[in-house]
Design an enzyme around this catalytic site. Structure first.
Site, PDB file in Angstrom:
ATOM      1  N   SER A   1      45.199  30.631  52.131  1.00 51.44           N
ATOM      2  CA  SER A   1      45.227  31.877  52.893  1.00 51.44           C
ATOM      3  C   SER A   1      43.949  32.677  52.686  1.00 51.44           C
ATOM      4  O   SER A   1      43.388  33.246  53.638  1.00 51.44           O
ATOM      5  CB  SER A   1      46.448  32.707  52.472  1.00 51.44           C
ATOM      6  OG  SER A   1      46.435  33.974  53.094  1.00 51.44           O
TER       7      SER A   1
ATOM      8  N   GLY B   1      40.480  35.823  53.683  1.00 52.29           N
ATOM      9  CA  GLY B   1      39.907  36.646  52.634  1.00 52.29           C
ATOM     10  C   GLY B   1      40.994  37.305  51.807  1.00 52.29           C
ATOM     11  O   GLY B   1      42.192  37.120  52.056  1.00 52.29           O
TER      12      GLY B   1
ATOM     13  N   GLN C   1      44.584  42.252  49.920  1.00 49.51           N
ATOM     14  CA  GLN C   1      45.136  43.272  49.017  1.00 49.51           C
ATOM     15  C   GLN C   1      44.291  43.362  47.753  1.00 49.51           C
ATOM     16  O   GLN C   1      44.044  42.355  47.084  1.00 49.51           O
ATOM     17  CB  GLN C   1      46.573  42.901  48.659  1.00 49.51           C
ATOM     18  CG  GLN C   1      47.311  43.961  47.863  1.00 49.51           C
ATOM     19  CD  GLN C   1      48.727  43.490  47.558  1.00 49.51           C
ATOM     20  OE1 GLN C   1      48.930  42.368  47.118  1.00 49.51           O
ATOM     21  NE2 GLN C   1      49.694  44.346  47.804  1.00 49.51           N
TER      22      GLN C   1
ATOM     23  N   GLY D   1      47.287  41.576  39.454  1.00 47.41           N
ATOM     24  CA  GLY D   1      46.750  40.797  40.558  1.00 47.41           C
ATOM     25  C   GLY D   1      46.051  39.522  40.110  1.00 47.41           C
ATOM     26  O   GLY D   1      45.170  39.017  40.812  1.00 47.41           O
ATOM     27  N   GLU D   2      46.465  38.976  38.944  1.00 50.84           N
ATOM     28  CA  GLU D   2      45.768  37.798  38.421  1.00 50.84           C
ATOM     29  C   GLU D   2      45.922  36.584  39.339  1.00 50.84           C
ATOM     30  O   GLU D   2      45.009  35.761  39.445  1.00 50.84           O
ATOM     31  CB  GLU D   2      46.271  37.459  37.015  1.00 50.84           C
ATOM     32  CG  GLU D   2      45.516  36.286  36.388  1.00 50.84           C
ATOM     33  CD  GLU D   2      45.785  36.111  34.912  1.00 50.84           C
ATOM     34  OE1 GLU D   2      45.525  35.003  34.407  1.00 50.84           O
ATOM     35  OE2 GLU D   2      46.261  37.078  34.263  1.00 50.84           O
ATOM     36  N   ARG D   3      47.067  36.458  40.027  1.00 52.05           N
ATOM     37  CA  ARG D   3      47.250  35.308  40.905  1.00 52.05           C
ATOM     38  C   ARG D   3      46.234  35.342  42.049  1.00 52.05           C
ATOM     39  O   ARG D   3      45.654  34.311  42.405  1.00 52.05           O
ATOM     40  CB  ARG D   3      48.684  35.278  41.458  1.00 52.05           C
ATOM     41  CG  ARG D   3      49.054  33.990  42.168  1.00 52.05           C
ATOM     42  CD  ARG D   3      50.563  33.920  42.385  1.00 52.05           C
ATOM     43  NE  ARG D   3      51.020  34.985  43.265  1.00 52.05           N
ATOM     44  CZ  ARG D   3      51.188  34.843  44.580  1.00 52.05           C
ATOM     45  NH1 ARG D   3      50.948  33.673  45.152  1.00 52.05           N
ATOM     46  NH2 ARG D   3      51.614  35.845  45.316  1.00 52.05           N
TER      47      ARG D   3
ATOM     48  N   GLU E   1      54.358  45.928  37.866  1.00 49.09           N
ATOM     49  CA  GLU E   1      53.937  45.278  39.103  1.00 49.09           C
ATOM     50  C   GLU E   1      54.581  43.908  39.249  1.00 49.09           C
ATOM     51  O   GLU E   1      55.070  43.532  40.306  1.00 49.09           O
ATOM     52  CB  GLU E   1      52.408  45.149  39.124  1.00 49.09           C
ATOM     53  CG  GLU E   1      51.849  44.828  40.505  1.00 49.09           C
ATOM     54  CD  GLU E   1      51.125  43.498  40.552  1.00 49.09           C
ATOM     55  OE1 GLU E   1      50.464  43.255  41.572  1.00 49.09           O
ATOM     56  OE2 GLU E   1      51.248  42.698  39.608  1.00 49.09           O
TER      57      GLU E   1
END
Length: 295
Positions: free
Chosen positions: A66, A71, A74, A93-95, A127
């Site tokens: 994706s 790009g 988020q 947001g490490e993934r 989160e």
């Protein structure tokens, strides 16, 4: 660093919730709160305190594909790296960060926050919990970090993560399970409901294997644990008292005289029984003759 101001903790929990927002619209919330900027990927380091340890390969591949096409939509949350000036440390947001590296992206949108170690850990946990990205064991380990490193109580945690105190307590109990069951949790073969049902079992590992092999539901697991717990336990027989030397000698004398095995059961009140054991009809005939009787 002890936590003594209850009202401060409550404000902190609300502030964190406002910062990261609901999982469905956190991009909008953080963008309004701080705005975004692009940062080179090689300037961002993973957070060693991130409670999430397991990243499924299939999910990473889907996200990588994706990102190659659209790009990074988020932004991730970062803070200034406290040990390396000019670089940043991931908060949440490490993934996305990992997938962006795989996709060959050079920079990524970020929201930079000025937070402490404690707040960074809180945000990471909240989160991930909101997104349901943590497996039950990772969630429990995150809670344990806050308790051990920052002197949180279970009530503090419940306030900050917007969960019930019983949820926090039940989740922490998962850390007491044997390692094989923790492995099932990490692999997604057991849910938290399965694991909680096994906590009080006398044989949690054996039951866990049965649950995984047979694909039992949580309700079926609870019934199985209850069924095993209600099985009557065989009463252990008290050990027989050791016979004294005189009794043993008398057994041998009678055995030699009669030609069969002799067992003397002597009781404390003076009574008892005498057992004569034969191995064949011929031996029985011999015994009868020795006793002076006839068939």
């Amino acid at each position: 660093m002890a936590m003594t101001d209850d009202s401060g903790r409550r404000r902190l929990g609300r502030g964190l919730a406002a910062l990261i927002g609901d999982a469905s619209n956190d991009f909008e919330v953080v963008e309004r709160a701080r705005g975004t900027r692009k940062v080179a990927l090689d300037l961002i380091k993973a957070n060693p305190r991130n409670p999430r340890r397991i990243f499924r390969e299939d999910e990473l591949e889907d996200l990588t594909a994706s990102i190659r096409r659209h790009g990074v939509i988020q932004p991730i949350l970062v803070r200034a790296n406290p040990t390396i000036p000019g670089s940043f440390e991931l908060i949440a947001g490490e993934r996305r960060w990992r997938a962006a590296q795989r996709a060959g992206v050079h920079d990524i949108p970020v929201v930079i926050q000025d937070v402490t170690d404690r707040e960074a850990l809180e945000i990471a946990i909240i989160e991930n919990v909101q997104r349901q990205d943590l497996n039950p064991l990772e969630e429990a380990m995150g809670y344990e970090q806050l308790i051990e490193e920052f002197q949180y109580s279970q009530a503090d945690l419940a306030t900050v993560i917007a969960k019930s105190r019983s949820h926090v307590a039940n989740t922490l109990r998962l850390l007491k399970l044997p390692d094989p069951i923790k492995g099932y949790l990490n692999e997604g073969q057991l849910t938290a409901g399965h694991a909680r049902a096994l906590i009080t079992s006398a044989d949690p590992v054996g039951l866990a294997k049965k649950i995984v092999d047979e694909g039992l539901s949580v309700r079926a697991t609870e019934a199985l644990v209850q069924q095993v717990a209600e099985r009557p336990v065989a009463e252990a027989r008290p050990p027989r008292p050791e016979k004294d030397a005189d009794t043993k000698a008398l057994e041998r004398q009678l055995a030699d005289l009669l030609g069969v095995e002799v067992v003397i059961g002597h009781k404390a009140n003076g009574s008892g029984e005498l057992k004569l054991r034969y191995k064949s009809l011929d031996q029985l005939d011999h015994l009868v003759r020795r006793l002076g009787g006839s068939l």
